[in-house]
Scaffold this active site. Structure first.
Site: not given
Ligand SMILES: *Cc1c(COP(=O)(O)O)cnc(C)c1O
Length: 458
Positions: A72, A124-125, A214, A216, A257, A449
């Site tokens: 843990y 990103f969304d 951000d 990913a 990613k 979506h």
């Molecule tokens: C996928 C993604 C996110 C969110 O990540 P999740 O693992 O799907 O929650 C944030 N920003 C970007 C640019 C992404 O491609």
């Protein structure tokens, strides 16, 4: 004879996939309320819905999974992840989270207040969702070139420094930080140049604001810098990655990613104070600070994935496959965001289906047609995703209506890409017969979506 390019791996385990008939697909997509997210995976032949968490892990990653420490607190897997983040990305502090949006939720709980503005490049969304959920505003400062799908620009994901500077000059008191998304997913998986990253850093310094990445697809971004930006040709991906992140104060990561794991994420930062503040929310939302929603085995796989994902040969294999699909589509005359991005091809639905009213969702219509044609699942990046304005509740119609075909890492072969290209060609060739789009019958109040219900327009 020059030897052709080939993949930098061989295949040790396979998973069968099944073709279906058009008649079956007609029924399935109707039952799914014309929402591709509602399909069962066995109703899909080639699944390009997302490259998120859908990659194939390596033998090294699977071996690391067997060595996972499920304690843990203070698990060795946590320290493996900590070392990888320190060595590869250069951050001293980090918190594991279950995925990228969880990292956003924790970090933004500390940094974002009602009425704030967060400028950046096409958020990103989920990022935008977490900003708007807190009654703050995402301000898009992407370069205008990004909206012209035919135009070549080596770094179409860039922040426009003039737009950013102008916004900061007027509103900096309401800006908690600047966000840079690498690569710029929403603009088509397009990279951000090192020059742009430095310009953003300079503007942030002028107004004394932190910069958050951000991150990913940071490794794909580094690959494009190596291939396209002067002065980086002979640097390794890891050197470029270190330089990119040296311009950031903090980062959120969706490890699904470029860390090539099926689940996981993290926040990393330079500030001990920010780490402490985030820890409170991490414990509340995610789990104790040494696991934050991840199992030990997953943290181990992530640590290995960060190392592999920043190897040139891995990135070259991946991005050349995306380019391969792009080249085929070019040959067939199918319009897409050019040049092709790091993780996906974004087909330009405005140019494929211009006669469908934008109110009937061109990109979604194209996505349904491609599914009916060959059981291929993409995803709409258009008006459905853009959602309603949180204040006026009016539909937002973005400049681009794109059908994204995201390619999972190390999963499909170029034969699959050939099928995708041929299916899209068939849809493209009969585009004049596609005359009706779709209408909404039900939608959620935010991030609609994922769960929207649609019916064919009358
Ligand atoms: C996928 C993604 C996110 C969110 O990540 P999740 O693992 O799907 O929650 C944030 N920003 C970007 C640019 C992404 O491609």
């Amino acid at each position: 004879m020059e030897l052709p390019f080939s993949e930098s791996y061989k295949i040790k385990m396979v998973e069968p996939i099944r073709r279906s008939t058009r008649q079956e697909r007609e029924q399935w997509i109707k039952d799914a309320k014309y929402n591709l997210f509602n399909l069962k995976s066995d109703q899909v032949f080639i699944d390009l819905l997302t490259d998120s968490g859908t990659g194939a892990m390596s033998d090294r990653q699977w071996a690391a999974i067997m060595m996972g420490d499920e304690s843990y607190a203070g698990a060795s897997s946590f320290f493996n992840m900590k070392n990888a983040i320190k060595n590869i990305l250069g951050f001293d502090y980090f918190l594991p989270t279950h995925q990228g949006r969880a990292a956003e939720n924790v970090l933004f709980s500390v940094l974002v207040k009602e009425g704030d503005y967060i400028p950046g490049n096409s958020h990103f969304d989920t990022t935008k969702g977490h900003i708007e959920f807190r009654k703050a505003h995402a301000v898009d400062c992407t370069i205008d070139e990004a909206a012209n799908t035919e135009l070549y620009h080596p770094f179409k994901g860039n922040v426009d420094p003039a737009k950013l500077e102008k916004f900061m000059a007027e509103h900096s008191s309401k800006v908690p930080f600047i966000i840079v998304t690498v690569t710029n997913n929403t603009a088509g998986g397009q990279p951000v140049s090192m020059e742009c990253i430095r310009q953003v850093r300079a503007i942030a310094n002028k107004y004394n604001k932190p910069v958050v990445f951000d991150s990913a697809r940071f490794a794909e971004n580094a690959y494009f810098i190596k291939m396209r930006e002067k002065g980086y040709e002979s640097k390794t991906i890891k050197e470029i990655v270190r330089e990119m992140f040296s311009n950031a104060d903090a980062m959120t990561m969706s490890s699904k990613k470029d860390a090539i794991v099926n689940m996981g994420g993290f926040i990393a930062m330079r500030s001990e104070k920010l780490h402490q503040e985030c820890s409170v929310f991490n414990i509340m939302f995610e789990g104790f600070i040494t696991y934050g929603g991840m199992s030990g085995r997953d943290m181990n796989a992530l640590a290995v994935g960060l190392d592999e994902g920043t190897e040139f040969s891995v990135l070259e294999t991946r991005i050349k496959q995306v380019e391969y699909l792009g080249e085929k589509l070019k040959e067939y005359g199918v319009p897409f965001q050019f040049p092709s991005g790091g993780h996906a091809i974004f087909v330009d639905a405005n140019r494929v289906l211009p006669n469908i009213p934008k109110e009937e969702f061109r990109a979604q219509t194209l996505g349904i047609e491609l599914y009916l044609e060959a059981g291929i699942r993409g995803v709409e990046i258009g008006a459905i995703l853009a959602d309603r304005d949180p204040e006026t509740r009016e539909n937002r119609y973005p400049k681009l209506e794109l059908l994204r075909l995201a390619i999972p890492r190390r999963v499909y072969t170029n034969n699959h890409m050939d099928v995708v290209a041929a299916a899209l060609k068939n849809v493209f060739d009969r585009r004049d017969q596609i005359k009706k789009g779709f209408c909404v019958t039900w939608e959620a109040p935010i991030m609609r979506h994922f769960t929207i219900h649609l019916e064919r327009a009358k």
